[in-house]
Design an enzyme around this catalytic site. Sequence first.
Site, PDB file in Angstrom:
ATOM      1  N   THR A  26       0.830  -1.112  -0.026  1.00 39.82           N
ATOM      2  CA  THR A  26       0.188   0.086  -0.110  1.00 39.82           C
ATOM      3  C   THR A  26       0.834   1.206  -0.107  1.00 39.82           C
ATOM      4  O   THR A  26       1.840   1.110   0.754  1.00 39.82           O
ATOM      5  CB  THR A  26      -0.955  -0.092   1.158  1.00 39.82           C
ATOM      6  OG1 THR A  26      -1.640  -1.228   1.281  1.00 39.82           O
ATOM      7  CG2 THR A  26      -1.659   1.317   1.096  1.00 39.82           C
ATOM      8  N   VAL A  27       0.612   2.270  -0.653  1.00 40.49           N
ATOM      9  CA  VAL A  27       1.305   3.646  -0.956  1.00 40.49           C
ATOM     10  C   VAL A  27       0.315   4.694  -0.002  1.00 40.49           C
ATOM     11  O   VAL A  27      -0.660   4.825  -0.297  1.00 40.49           O
ATOM     12  CB  VAL A  27       1.438   3.957  -2.277  1.00 40.49           C
ATOM     13  CG1 VAL A  27       2.029   5.236  -2.389  1.00 40.49           C
ATOM     14  CG2 VAL A  27       2.322   3.089  -2.901  1.00 40.49           C
ATOM     15  N   LYS A  41       5.763   3.509   0.763  1.00 45.21           N
ATOM     16  CA  LYS A  41       5.455   1.969  -0.026  1.00 45.21           C
ATOM     17  C   LYS A  41       5.457   1.197   1.285  1.00 45.21           C
ATOM     18  O   LYS A  41       6.699   0.915   1.808  1.00 45.21           O
ATOM     19  CB  LYS A  41       6.095   1.712  -1.006  1.00 45.21           C
ATOM     20  CG  LYS A  41       5.899   0.139  -1.540  1.00 45.21           C
ATOM     21  CD  LYS A  41       6.731  -0.619  -2.282  1.00 45.21           C
ATOM     22  CE  LYS A  41       7.080   0.194  -3.621  1.00 45.21           C
ATOM     23  NZ  LYS A  41       7.751  -0.723  -4.831  1.00 45.21           N
ATOM     24  N   ASP A 135      11.428  -2.133 -16.645  1.00 41.92           N
ATOM     25  CA  ASP A 135       9.879  -2.233 -16.624  1.00 41.92           C
ATOM     26  C   ASP A 135       9.434  -0.656 -17.015  1.00 41.92           C
ATOM     27  O   ASP A 135       8.793  -0.010 -16.314  1.00 41.92           O
ATOM     28  CB  ASP A 135       9.540  -2.619 -15.139  1.00 41.92           C
ATOM     29  CG  ASP A 135       8.002  -2.807 -15.288  1.00 41.92           C
ATOM     30  OD1 ASP A 135       7.487  -3.206 -16.352  1.00 41.92           O
ATOM     31  OD2 ASP A 135       7.292  -2.702 -14.276  1.00 41.92           O
TER      32      ASP A 135
END
Length: 739
Positions: A26-27, A41, A135
């Site tokens: 979760t941020v 984070k 990425d």
Amino acid sequence: MLRAGDPAEIGGYRLEARLGSGGMGTVFLARTSSGRAVAIKLIHQQFAGDDEFRTRFRQEVAAARRVSGAFTAAVVDAAPEAEQPWMATSYIEGHTLAQHIDKKGPLNGAELRKLAIGLTEALRDIHRVGVIHRDLKPSNVVLSPEGPRVIDFGISRAVDQQTLTMTGRVIGTPPFMSPEQLQAPRGVGPRSDVFSLGTLLVYAATGQGPFDADSPYVTAYQVVHDEPSLSAVPPALRTVVESCLDKDPEGRPSADELLVRLRDLPADLGGTDTDGAGGSRTRDVKTHHHRMTPATPSGAPAGPGTESTSIGRRLRSRWRPALAAAVAVAAIGGGVAAVTADGFGTESEGAKGNSVAAPGAALPDGFGPWRKTVLGGRKDIPDELRCVARGDALFCGGGGVVATRIRVSDGSRAWTAKSPGVPVQGVHLVGATDDTVLGYRFADEDAPQGPASEVVAIDADSGRELWSVPSGAQSQAVTGRSRDAVVVGSVVVTIDASNSRFEARDAHSGKIAWTTPFPAGAQCAPVPVGPQLFAMCARVAEVDATEVRHPTLRTLDRASGTLGRRIAVNGPAVPMGVADGKLVLVQEHREGPALTGYDGVARVDPASLNVTYSRLAKTYAGTPGMANGTLYVSGQTGLVTALDPATGRKKWSRQTAVEGASGPVAGAGALYFSSATGRVVALSPQGGRLLWTTDPQADGLTGEEGASPRVTVAGRALIVAADKNTLFAFDAQKPPKSG
């Protein structure tokens, strides 16, 4: 805003709001003591004890620290060794590139040139400190007022660092991955990022990637083998992008060389061609290994919720020789009153998925855990099988395997019938009766004579072919499921090769029982509903346009093939299964051609032919399925949600560690979900309590949507189909230990 149960602070940083949550963490938006905004984070507790994950998180922190600079989100603080690991980075205002293009369309002119130079400068600085991002994609680029910022180093690595094994994960996003990253991910170098940058610039200029396809797996093939689509890219930028997209890494420029070329471009690059593809907008294809990101655009983390899959209800394409990462993901054919390959349409609401479970859920005689690989007709096609069980016999098929018979007890194979050609995506096994197994065979493209695809009947005992018949292939376009043939009792119902009628045959002898033409101007697919059968149809124009929004249903008499009256259904809708004797369909939510999830449920009563609708509280993205009268959606990041099909209300939801899981398959007191990696999670049907989770068993893409269930139940034994025709079996009461 923070939610109940959220911490008030992390590492001394006061939390102000939850920015988003995904499968890994979760941020939160937080403040330093001086008032500086940071994004923290926080890794989910369930991963804190996973040594492999901790190692990967340490690497992410280290990489992010090394590249902290003008073009990235600087690391402010981190505690990778904490009981619940976390990392704080500077908070970056702005939308991601994916969000910007989704809302405002492609970039052009000076704006496009500025982005190209800014991203190349970022890549240059990342490579100079010895890090490969791996990425680079639209949701990992934030368009801040100061220029583009590259975020999320979750799968990056130092050039001199050995890549983690990470069995079961081929990580990345196919439309933005380099060919070498898809084929040999351990050996990628800095010029892999240059390839990704090239795809990103095409996306920024046109709203589409250079290798876009209906499926991320077909996209992956095109990345490796096909030429990019660049006609809509402004001519001034096209030549530069072409060099970035060279299949050979040595043929691509370095970031420094690319920067020189970009700076030589005119200040105004111009826009997209008026007759090119750039006028349309597409969404970022979902990451196949979803990660939370450390920075956020305008109150939402850049990772979760910013991407959606542009996999519409397309006419299926034939597989070409595929790379190791590509797998078939669409749903498969099933049957009624017989063993089915996907658990849909069985007579009882309590049907156990791909199974005929032994009374008392006993283990088959002589059973021991086993693992096998079944070779098909084409070794260059990394198929995924689907299986059904009858007693100690396991029948599997898919891709290059028409069908094979395997002993459940030890995995030994009695016979295998191979398919010589390239399979149709998503078609696996039709089903089985007491004495017959029915599968699909595809013609060899090098020997094109004969039908492109056939339904084949095989004697269950000997493996001898009994008969075959050419098969049509429109069910995916009509129903959203690959169901061109179904088993109904001792009869198999197929679609003829011209896609004009239903044909019913005795499954063993092949003798025709009846034929029924489709209604005028329509194309149809068979849909089993308990002991009954429906025809789901759509207008030819909608099928051709791959936009079936006004489907109809008609009863299809099992004995005579007579069609009943027309029932209109609000579409697009996908048949799921049976609850309280009614056919349940989920209604798709689309934004343009893009499927973003499911937002409603339709129920059709076969007796009254009435249709009732229920709205869901929100749009649920992921893979839908049914078991024991309950509807489930398993999300790409591992979240499983149980829904009441009668009311649309949520029963429960459970975060799991199995990304891109398909299911459910019901066993004794458990629901099983599994991904292409062979990782399995068992949940309690009541409340979704986590019973156990296994580790991955094969290398495969995670985070996919639309896959059919991979678990087969045979008494107390579970047989799991994973990528590359891998099958493994274990005792459900003694699953392989995780970790």
